[in-house]
Write a protein that holds these residues in place. Structure first.
Motif, PDB file in Angstrom:
ATOM      1  N   ASP A  33      36.746  28.164  24.548  1.00  0.00           N
ATOM      2  CA  ASP A  33      36.006  29.427  24.631  1.00  0.00           C
ATOM      3  C   ASP A  33      34.558  29.113  24.944  1.00  0.00           C
ATOM      4  N   ILE A  41      39.413  36.811  17.458  1.00  0.00           N
ATOM      5  CA  ILE A  41      39.062  37.528  18.684  1.00  0.00           C
ATOM      6  C   ILE A  41      39.370  39.010  18.455  1.00  0.00           C
ATOM      7  N   LEU A  43      40.029  42.800  19.250  1.00  0.00           N
ATOM      8  CA  LEU A  43      40.414  43.730  20.302  1.00  0.00           C
ATOM      9  C   LEU A  43      40.211  45.146  19.768  1.00  0.00           C
ATOM     10  N   ARG A  80      42.381  30.561  18.281  1.00  0.00           N
ATOM     11  CA  ARG A  80      41.811  31.632  17.461  1.00  0.00           C
ATOM     12  C   ARG A  80      42.831  32.756  17.290  1.00  0.00           C
ATOM     13  N   LEU A  82      43.991  36.739  16.882  1.00  0.00           N
ATOM     14  CA  LEU A  82      43.583  38.053  17.363  1.00  0.00           C
ATOM     15  C   LEU A  82      43.400  38.994  16.181  1.00  0.00           C
ATOM     16  N   LYS A 109      36.006  42.258  22.031  1.00  0.00           N
ATOM     17  CA  LYS A 109      35.908  41.526  23.289  1.00  0.00           C
ATOM     18  C   LYS A 109      36.631  42.235  24.428  1.00  0.00           C
ATOM     19  N   ILE A 110      37.705  42.960  24.104  1.00  0.00           N
ATOM     20  CA  ILE A 110      38.489  43.678  25.104  1.00  0.00           C
ATOM     21  C   ILE A 110      38.959  44.992  24.474  1.00  0.00           C
ATOM     22  N   VAL A 330      42.538  36.130  28.359  1.00  0.00           N
ATOM     23  CA  VAL A 330      41.646  35.231  27.624  1.00  0.00           C
ATOM     24  C   VAL A 330      42.093  33.789  27.798  1.00  0.00           C
ATOM     25  N   SER A 335      38.104  31.752  27.850  1.00  0.00           N
ATOM     26  CA  SER A 335      36.899  32.319  27.270  1.00  0.00           C
ATOM     27  C   SER A 335      37.119  33.792  26.952  1.00  0.00           C
ATOM     28  N   THR A 336      36.296  34.326  26.058  1.00  0.00           N
ATOM     29  CA  THR A 336      36.288  35.768  25.806  1.00  0.00           C
ATOM     30  C   THR A 336      35.126  36.448  26.527  1.00  0.00           C
ATOM     31  N   ASP A 337      34.402  35.707  27.353  1.00  0.00           N
ATOM     32  CA  ASP A 337      33.312  36.294  28.133  1.00  0.00           C
ATOM     33  C   ASP A 337      33.869  37.385  29.045  1.00  0.00           C
ATOM     34  N   VAL A 341      36.962  37.170  31.786  1.00  0.00           N
ATOM     35  CA  VAL A 341      38.227  37.846  31.496  1.00  0.00           C
ATOM     36  C   VAL A 341      38.584  38.811  32.628  1.00  0.00           C
TER      37      VAL A 341
END
Length: 388
Positions: A33, A41, A43, A80, A82, A109-110, A330, A335-337, A341
Motif C-alpha cells: 500500500d 481499509i 469502505l 489488511r 476490510l 477509501k472507496i 485495491v 494501494s488504496t490511493d 484505484v
C-alpha cells in the motif's frame, strides 16, 4: 441464461475460493500500500435506512458485509482487513450529502453504495473532491453516466439500457398505446423520457401520456383519471414501490384492465403488499439479475440465509459484487490511493461477477445492462423473460 449463466456463477465461486494470502492471482496477499496505512481499509456505503425505501437497505448492507467477512476470513487485502462503514441516505438528496460527508470524515477509501439516483447524484462531487472512487451497485440514472466523472463506476444497467428493455417488452406484448408514469426524480423521469423517445420512433407504439406524480401522496386519483382518459392498453411506472403499489391498486379499482409494468425501483415484495394480492398479480417489471433469477447461485443464497436468517433481496448480489470489485481494484493497484484505484478499475478485464465477466466501457458502465422481465406471481417477483 442457461449453461453460460451457470458457468459464470461457477467461475465466481472459484474466484471467491481463491482469496488466499499466497495465491497471487486472487484479491489477497502480495503487493504493497503506497499510502503506508496499516489499519483496516474502510469502505463506505450509503443506502436507505429510513424513509419509504428503507426496506432495500438491509439487503444491500448485509450482502456487502457478507463479502467483507468472506474476504477478511481469507486474510484481507494487501495484508489488511476490510471494514464496512454505513450511512443513511433515506433516498433524499440532503440526507445523502450529509451521509457522504460523514463517510469522508471517517476516512473511507472507496464508496460501494448508492440506491436512489436522486440521492446519489449530489454525492458525486463530495466523493470526487475527496478523491474517493465510487462503485455504484444500484443507482442507474443515465444522469450519473452523463456527468462523465472519472471516479464514478456503475455495475448496474443504466437508465438507457432499462428503457431499451422496456421498449422491447412493450413491443412484444403488442401494446399500441402506452402511458408512462414517473415521480419526477432523476432516475424515474430519465427512464420514462427515454422510453417515450423509443416508443415515438417510427414503428413504435404510441405514447398516450407522460404523467408525473408527486411522491409520498396517499391518493393518486387525479393522475389515475388522467391516465384512464387516454385509454392506454399498457402502463409503465418507473418510480419506487411505495407509490407504485398505490398507483397499481387505484388503477385496478378504477377499472383499468390493461397491462402494467414497473421499473427496477419497484421490484420489492412490498409493491404487491401495497397493491393488494389481486391487483398486484401479473404486474411485469424491468429488472437486472436478482438472487432468485441467477441460475447456479443456490449455494450463495443458502450461505447468506444461514448468516442473516432471511434470504437476500433485490440488489444483494450487486452490493456483494461492489465490495469484491473494490477489493480487487485495491489489490491490482497495490494501494488504496484513489487515483491508483480508479486506474485499476478502468483496467479491469474479465473479473467474474454475478452479472458475468467485467470490463467497463469508456463511460464506466456495463457493456450490456442485463435487464430481465419479472412478473408478480403469488405476491413475489419471478423471472418471466431473460430478453436474450
Amino acid at each position: 441464461m442457461g449453461k453460460s449463466r451457470i458457468a459464470v456463477i461457477c467461475s465466481l465461486a472459484t474466484a471467491v475460493s481463491m482469496l488466499t494470502a499466497g495465491c497471487g492471482q486472487g484479491l489477497l496477499g502480495g503487493g504493497s500500500d503506497a499510502g503506508g496505512d496499516k489499519g483496516p481499509i474502510p469502505l463506505g456505503m450509503l443506502i436507505p435506512q429510513s424513509g419509504s425505501e428503507a426496506a432495500i437497505g438491509p439487503y444491500m448492507k448485509n450482502a456487502a458485509q457478507f463479502a467483507v467477512d468472506e474476504i477478511n476470513g481469507k486474510g484481507g487485502v494487501l495484508g489488511r482487513k476490510l471494514e464496512l462503514k454505513v450511512a443513511d441516505d433515506a433516498c433524499d438528496a440532503q440526507t445523502a450529502v450529509a451521509g457522504a460527508n460523514k463517510l469522508v470524515t471517517q476516512g473511507i477509501k472507496i464508496s460501494v453504495g448508492g440506491y436512489c439516483s436522486g440521492a446519489t447524484l449530489p454525492t458525486l462531487p463530495v466523493f470526487g473532491k475527496a478523491n474517493i472512487p465510487m462503485i455504484i451497485p444500484a443507482a442507474n440514472s443515465q444522469e450519473l453516466v452523463d456527468q462523465h466523472l472519472k471516479h464514478v463506476f456503475l455495475i448496474n444497467g443504466t437508465g438507457s439500457q432499462q428503457a431499451t428493455a422496456a421498449m422491447a417488452w412493450i413491443t412484444k406484448q403488442g401494446a399500441k398505446s402506452v402511458a408512462l408514469v414517473h415521480d419526477n426524480t432523476s432516475y424515474s423521469k430519465d427512464i420514462a423520457v427515454r422510453t417515450q423517445q423509443l416508443l415515438d420512433a417510427p414503428g413504435g407504439a404510441e405514447t398516450a401520456l407522460l404523467e408525473a406524480v408527486t411522491p409520498k401522496e396517499s391518493d393518486y386519483s387525479a393522475n389515475i383519471n388522467n391516465i384512464l382518459a387516454k385509454k392506454p392498453d399498457f402502463v409503465y411506472w418507473t418510480g419506487y414501490f411505495q407509490e407504485g403499489g398505490l398507483i397499481i391498486r387505484q388503477l385496478r379499482q378504477a377499472g383499468y384492465k390493461g397491462g402494467i409494468m414497473v421499473g427496477d425501483g419497484s421490484v420489492s415484495e412490498k409493491l404487491a403488499e401495497i397493491a393488494g394480492s389481486e391487483a398486484g398479480e401479473g404486474v411485469f417489471a424491468t429488472m437486472t439479475q436478482t438472487p432468485e433469477t441467477l441460475q447456479g447461485a443456490e449455494g450463495w443464497i443458502d450461505s447468506y440465509t444461514k448468516k442473516y436468517g432471511a434470504g437476500p433481496g433485490p440488489y444483494s448480489n450487486q452490493a456483494y459484487d461492489a465490495v469484491r470489485l473494490a477489493a480487487e481494484a485495491v489489490k491490482q493497484a497495490g494501494s488504496t490511493d484513489g487515483a491508483k484505484v480508479i486506474a485499476a478499475l478502468e483496467g479491469i478485464n474479465g473479473f467474474q461477477m454475478f452479472s458475468g465477466p467485467l470490463k467497463f466501457t469508456a463511460d464506466h458502465t456495463l457493456a450490456t445492462g442485463g435487464f430481465q422481465i419479472l412478473v408478480v406471481k403469488s405476491g413475489k417477483f419471478a423471472l418471466q423473460d431473460a430478453l436474450k
